[in-house]
Structures are given as C-alpha cells and as structure tokens.
Design a protein around this motif. Structure first.
Motif, PDB file in Angstrom:
ATOM      1  N   VAL A 198      15.112   7.454 -13.393  1.00 44.31           N
ATOM      2  CA  VAL A 198      15.660   7.407 -12.034  1.00 44.31           C
ATOM      3  C   VAL A 198      16.233   6.028 -11.785  1.00 44.31           C
ATOM      4  CG1 VAL A 198      15.088   7.460  -9.576  1.00 44.31           C
ATOM      5  CG2 VAL A 198      14.101   9.144 -11.120  1.00 44.31           C
ATOM      6  N   ALA A 199      17.384   5.980 -11.146  1.00 43.04           N
ATOM      7  CA  ALA A 199      17.994   4.713 -10.736  1.00 43.04           C
ATOM      8  C   ALA A 199      18.292   4.773  -9.250  1.00 43.04           C
ATOM      9  CB  ALA A 199      19.274   4.439 -11.518  1.00 43.04           C
ATOM     10  N   VAL A 200      17.817   3.776  -8.506  1.00 39.55           N
ATOM     11  CA  VAL A 200      18.082   3.663  -7.077  1.00 39.55           C
ATOM     12  C   VAL A 200      19.128   2.568  -6.887  1.00 39.55           C
ATOM     13  CG1 VAL A 200      17.114   3.198  -4.813  1.00 39.55           C
ATOM     14  CG2 VAL A 200      15.731   4.355  -6.547  1.00 39.55           C
ATOM     15  N   LEU A 201      20.180   2.884  -6.143  1.00 36.30           N
ATOM     16  CA  LEU A 201      21.279   1.948  -5.942  1.00 36.30           C
ATOM     17  C   LEU A 201      21.387   1.580  -4.474  1.00 36.30           C
ATOM     18  CD1 LEU A 201      23.987   3.731  -8.133  1.00 36.30           C
ATOM     19  CD2 LEU A 201      22.551   1.801  -8.797  1.00 36.30           C
ATOM     20  N   LEU A 202      21.674   0.309  -4.226  1.00 35.97           N
ATOM     21  CA  LEU A 202      21.947  -0.176  -2.878  1.00 35.97           C
ATOM     22  C   LEU A 202      23.262  -0.950  -2.935  1.00 35.97           C
ATOM     23  CD1 LEU A 202      21.183  -0.652   0.070  1.00 35.97           C
ATOM     24  CD2 LEU A 202      19.856  -2.632  -0.657  1.00 35.97           C
ATOM     25  N   ASN A 203      24.266  -0.450  -2.223  1.00 37.22           N
ATOM     26  CA  ASN A 203      25.601  -1.042  -2.266  1.00 37.22           C
ATOM     27  C   ASN A 203      25.847  -1.861  -1.007  1.00 37.22           C
ATOM     28  OD1 ASN A 203      28.347  -1.644  -2.428  1.00 37.22           O
ATOM     29  ND2 ASN A 203      28.846   0.294  -3.411  1.00 37.22           N
ATOM     30  N   CYS A 204      26.103  -3.156  -1.209  1.00 39.10           N
ATOM     31  CA  CYS A 204      26.386  -4.070  -0.095  1.00 39.10           C
ATOM     32  C   CYS A 204      27.875  -4.427  -0.105  1.00 39.10           C
ATOM     33  CB  CYS A 204      25.533  -5.334  -0.209  1.00 39.10           C
ATOM     34  SG  CYS A 204      23.762  -5.012  -0.264  1.00 39.10           S
ATOM     35  N   GLY A 205      28.707  -3.445   0.281  1.00 40.63           N
ATOM     36  CA  GLY A 205      30.130  -3.705   0.426  1.00 40.63           C
ATOM     37  C   GLY A 205      30.911  -3.851  -0.852  1.00 40.63           C
ATOM     38  N   HIS A 206      30.327  -3.489  -1.994  1.00 38.17           N
ATOM     39  CA  HIS A 206      30.978  -3.659  -3.296  1.00 38.17           C
ATOM     40  C   HIS A 206      31.654  -2.349  -3.707  1.00 38.17           C
ATOM     41  CE1 HIS A 206      31.344  -6.454  -6.629  1.00 38.17           C
ATOM     42  NE2 HIS A 206      31.108  -5.480  -7.481  1.00 38.17           N
ATOM     43  N   PRO A 207      32.644  -2.403  -4.601  1.00 39.39           N
ATOM     44  CA  PRO A 207      33.173  -1.152  -5.138  1.00 39.39           C
ATOM     45  C   PRO A 207      32.044  -0.315  -5.738  1.00 39.39           C
ATOM     46  CG  PRO A 207      34.603  -2.974  -5.747  1.00 39.39           C
ATOM     47  CD  PRO A 207      33.403  -3.576  -5.084  1.00 39.39           C
ATOM     48  N   PRO A 208      32.137   1.002  -5.619  1.00 37.80           N
ATOM     49  CA  PRO A 208      31.010   1.846  -6.057  1.00 37.80           C
ATOM     50  C   PRO A 208      30.799   1.760  -7.560  1.00 37.80           C
ATOM     51  CG  PRO A 208      32.940   3.185  -5.563  1.00 37.80           C
ATOM     52  CD  PRO A 208      33.249   1.811  -5.087  1.00 37.80           C
ATOM     53  N   PRO A 209      29.546   1.842  -7.993  1.00 37.34           N
ATOM     54  CA  PRO A 209      29.263   1.850  -9.432  1.00 37.34           C
ATOM     55  C   PRO A 209      29.688   3.172 -10.050  1.00 37.34           C
ATOM     56  CG  PRO A 209      27.262   2.237  -8.197  1.00 37.34           C
ATOM     57  CD  PRO A 209      28.328   1.948  -7.186  1.00 37.34           C
ATOM     58  N   MET A 210      29.955   3.152 -11.340  1.00 38.83           N
ATOM     59  CA  MET A 210      30.369   4.361 -12.058  1.00 38.83           C
ATOM     60  C   MET A 210      29.261   4.794 -13.005  1.00 38.83           C
ATOM     61  SD  MET A 210      33.600   4.980 -14.649  1.00 38.83           S
ATOM     62  CE  MET A 210      34.812   4.894 -13.332  1.00 38.83           C
ATOM     63  N   ALA A 214      26.527  11.051 -21.169  1.00 42.91           N
ATOM     64  CA  ALA A 214      26.599  11.130 -22.635  1.00 42.91           C
ATOM     65  C   ALA A 214      27.792  11.936 -23.113  1.00 42.91           C
ATOM     66  CB  ALA A 214      25.305  11.729 -23.179  1.00 42.91           C
ATOM     67  N   ASP A 215      28.232  12.910 -22.307  1.00 40.87           N
ATOM     68  CA  ASP A 215      29.363  13.741 -22.718  1.00 40.87           C
ATOM     69  C   ASP A 215      30.706  13.097 -22.396  1.00 40.87           C
ATOM     70  OD1 ASP A 215      29.395  13.936 -19.994  1.00 40.87           O
ATOM     71  OD2 ASP A 215      29.202  16.118 -19.906  1.00 40.87           O
ATOM     72  N   GLY A 216      30.673  11.874 -21.835  1.00 41.81           N
ATOM     73  CA  GLY A 216      31.904  11.165 -21.514  1.00 41.81           C
ATOM     74  C   GLY A 216      32.393  11.360 -20.093  1.00 41.81           C
ATOM     75  N   SER A 217      31.777  12.274 -19.339  1.00 39.98           N
ATOM     76  CA  SER A 217      32.186  12.490 -17.956  1.00 39.98           C
ATOM     77  C   SER A 217      31.727  11.325 -17.086  1.00 39.98           C
ATOM     78  CB  SER A 217      31.599  13.804 -17.435  1.00 39.98           C
ATOM     79  OG  SER A 217      30.169  13.747 -17.440  1.00 39.98           O
ATOM     80  N   THR A 218      32.443  11.078 -16.010  1.00 38.48           N
ATOM     81  CA  THR A 218      32.140   9.956 -15.113  1.00 38.48           C
ATOM     82  C   THR A 218      31.976  10.459 -13.690  1.00 38.48           C
ATOM     83  OG1 THR A 218      34.483   9.500 -14.717  1.00 38.48           O
ATOM     84  CG2 THR A 218      33.429   8.346 -16.558  1.00 38.48           C
ATOM     85  N   ASP A 219      31.304   9.653 -12.884  1.00 39.47           N
ATOM     86  CA  ASP A 219      31.064  10.014 -11.485  1.00 39.47           C
ATOM     87  C   ASP A 219      30.876   8.729 -10.686  1.00 39.47           C
ATOM     88  OD1 ASP A 219      30.590  11.457  -9.179  1.00 39.47           O
ATOM     89  OD2 ASP A 219      28.437  11.642  -9.574  1.00 39.47           O
ATOM     90  N   LEU A 220      31.399   8.726  -9.481  1.00 45.56           N
ATOM     91  CA  LEU A 220      31.157   7.628  -8.538  1.00 45.56           C
ATOM     92  C   LEU A 220      30.181   8.154  -7.490  1.00 45.56           C
ATOM     93  CD1 LEU A 220      34.804   6.293  -8.029  1.00 45.56           C
ATOM     94  CD2 LEU A 220      33.033   5.384  -9.513  1.00 45.56           C
ATOM     95  N   PRO A 221      28.909   7.824  -7.605  1.00 48.05           N
ATOM     96  CA  PRO A 221      27.890   8.423  -6.713  1.00 48.05           C
ATOM     97  C   PRO A 221      28.075   7.967  -5.270  1.00 48.05           C
ATOM     98  CG  PRO A 221      26.940   6.630  -7.993  1.00 48.05           C
ATOM     99  CD  PRO A 221      28.322   6.851  -8.538  1.00 48.05           C
ATOM    100  N   HIS A 222      27.995   8.937  -4.361  1.00 46.55           N
ATOM    101  CA  HIS A 222      28.074   8.638  -2.937  1.00 46.55           C
ATOM    102  C   HIS A 222      26.655   8.468  -2.379  1.00 46.55           C
ATOM    103  CE1 HIS A 222      32.365   9.397  -2.685  1.00 46.55           C
ATOM    104  NE2 HIS A 222      32.169  10.472  -3.443  1.00 46.55           N
ATOM    105  N   PRO A 223      26.456   7.500  -1.491  1.00 44.24           N
ATOM    106  CA  PRO A 223      25.102   7.249  -0.984  1.00 44.24           C
ATOM    107  C   PRO A 223      24.661   8.350  -0.030  1.00 44.24           C
ATOM    108  CG  PRO A 223      26.699   5.886   0.171  1.00 44.24           C
ATOM    109  CD  PRO A 223      27.458   6.563  -0.920  1.00 44.24           C
ATOM    110  N   PRO A 224      23.365   8.623   0.005  1.00 44.71           N
ATOM    111  CA  PRO A 224      22.846   9.605   0.954  1.00 44.71           C
ATOM    112  C   PRO A 224      22.835   9.088   2.384  1.00 44.71           C
ATOM    113  CG  PRO A 224      21.061   8.601  -0.260  1.00 44.71           C
ATOM    114  CD  PRO A 224      22.312   8.082  -0.865  1.00 44.71           C
ATOM    115  N   ALA A 225      22.950   7.769   2.551  1.00 42.44           N
ATOM    116  CA  ALA A 225      22.921   7.193   3.891  1.00 42.44           C
ATOM    117  C   ALA A 225      23.764   5.929   3.904  1.00 42.44           C
ATOM    118  CB  ALA A 225      21.479   6.875   4.309  1.00 42.44           C
ATOM    119  N   TYR A 226      24.382   5.646   5.062  1.00 38.55           N
ATOM    120  CA  TYR A 226      25.168   4.437   5.258  1.00 38.55           C
ATOM    121  C   TYR A 226      24.497   3.563   6.310  1.00 38.55           C
ATOM    122  CZ  TYR A 226      29.043   6.629   2.732  1.00 38.55           C
ATOM    123  OH  TYR A 226      29.826   7.208   1.774  1.00 38.55           O
ATOM    124  N   ALA A 227      24.626   2.258   6.160  1.00 37.45           N
ATOM    125  CA  ALA A 227      24.065   1.351   7.149  1.00 37.45           C
ATOM    126  C   ALA A 227      24.874   1.484   8.445  1.00 37.45           C
ATOM    127  CB  ALA A 227      24.115  -0.082   6.642  1.00 37.45           C
TER     128      ALA A 227
END
Length: 227
Positions: A198-210, A214-227
């Motif tokens: 499990v990875a928990v991410l907290l984004n403070c105004g930065h471009p979203p992490p990618m 393993a299969d080469g597919s990519t995703d830009l995860p959207h947060p479940p909540a915004y400040a």
C-alpha cells in the motif's frame, strides 16, 4: 591578485597583465563558498577598475575586456559553487529500502538551468518508507537554500511524525518561517508499506505522481479528498 597588480604596475599599460586579476575569483570558486567567491570577485572588479584607470586603458577596448573577463569568471565561479551545493543536496537515494527498490533519474527541464530548488529523498521510518519529491519556486542559490531546509526537516520529521498530514504541516512551518511571502514549495509525499503493498500519497500542489504498472500501463491517481 596582489601579485598581478604589482606586476601590472611595474610593467605599465603595455604589459597586458590586467585580465589576470580574474585568477582571484577563479581560485575562490574552487576552494570557497559562493559568498566568498562573490566577495573576491567584487574586490577583483574594483582592483581591475583602479588599475585600468591608472593605466589609462578605458580609452581602449582592453580595459573593458579585462572588466568583462573578471565579471564572467566571477559569475562562473559562483555558479560552480552552487552546482556543487546542489549535487550534495540531491545525494543518491538507497537502492534498496527493505523490500522496496528505489531509483532516481534527474533531468532539468532546461539544459542550461541546472541550479534550482528540485528536491527528493527516501527515508526508512518506523511508519513505513517515506518519500518526498518537490520543487521550490525560482532558481539559483536562494532556491537551493530553501530546498536544503525542507530536506533537512523532512529527514528528521519522517522518523517522528505519525502520519503524512503532520509531516506536511511541519514542512509548511519550515517554509513559512524561512521563506518570504512570495516563496513556496510544491511537493508529493508518499508513505509506502511494502508488507501490505500500500502507498499513501499526499500532494501539496505538485504535478500528480504517475503509477507505472508491470504491464506497462500508467495511471495518474486522483485523491479521494481535496484540502
């Protein structure tokens, strides 16, 4: 610089030794801080100007060429000190942190802009592996100094703060205390639990992490909540 000045005074305006005053800031950039390099460069400029007036060289191009040489070497020396500071700041991350493998590839958006406030770090803490990737507004030595402060606090607070929200708040207090009102830092904080995958991410105004799977597919995860 004193030796060059003495030789120039002895040889007179035809000696052509004035531009050698730039050796002062050149060596200062190799052995000193950027402040010392800037100070020595300023002294060199004053010395070059005084010798140029004494020799009467400002009626020709030689005096201005010598001044430009000293100024250019000073700027290059300050830049080299800044680059060395950033290389120490952005030290290599550990390749293996528990079961997590880590790697870093750093490329500036502009080839000529190698000095800035980019920052990253990986820390093994009691709460999981904690990661920061961020950027300070602006470039140059001021941005490097702010990045150093943020990383210093992150390396300590990552072991103390129980969750990412508290960790981000501590970093925010550091920036607010040390930076002026126009300065800001964006960052992504991550807390990775390898045993639970499990990875928990907290984004403070930065471009979203990618996320790259393993299969080469990519995703830009959207947060479940915004400040």
């Amino acid at each position: 610089m004193a030796v060059v000045a003495g030789i120039d005074l002895a040889a007179g305006p035809e000696g052509g030794f004035l531009s050698l005053v730039s050796l002062g800031p050149a060596f200062a950039g190799l052995i000193g801080t950027w402040r010392r390099t800037a100070l020595i460069g300023s002294v060199a400029l004053l010395l070059c100007a005084g010798l140029g007036v004494y020799d009467g060289l400002f009626d020709t191009r030689r005096g201005w060429t010598a001044m430009a040489s000293v100024a250019g070497v000073t700027l290059a020396g300050v830049r080299s000190v800044a680059e060395a500071a950033q290389s120490v700041l952005l030290r290599p991350v550990p390749r293996q942190v528990g079961e997590l493998r880590a790697a870093v590839s750093y490329t500036s958006a502009v080839a000529e802009s190698r000095i800035g406030g980019d920052l990253y770090e990986v820390v093994a803490s009691p709460y999981g592996v904690r990661v920061i990737v961020g950027d300070v507004q602006g470039k140059g030595l001021a941005a490097v100094a702010t990045a150093a402060s943020v990383l210093g606090v992150f390396r300590e607070a990552a072991h103390d703060e129980p969750d990412l929200t508290a960790l981000a708040a501590r970093l925010e207090r550091t920036v607010a205390r040390e930076a002026d009102g126009e300065k800001f830092v964006t960052a992504v904080l991550a807390e990775i639990h390898t045993d639970e995958q499990v990875a928990v991410l907290l984004n403070c105004g930065h471009p979203p992490p990618m996320i790259v799977r393993a299969d080469g597919s990519t995703d830009l995860p959207h947060p479940p909540a915004y400040a």
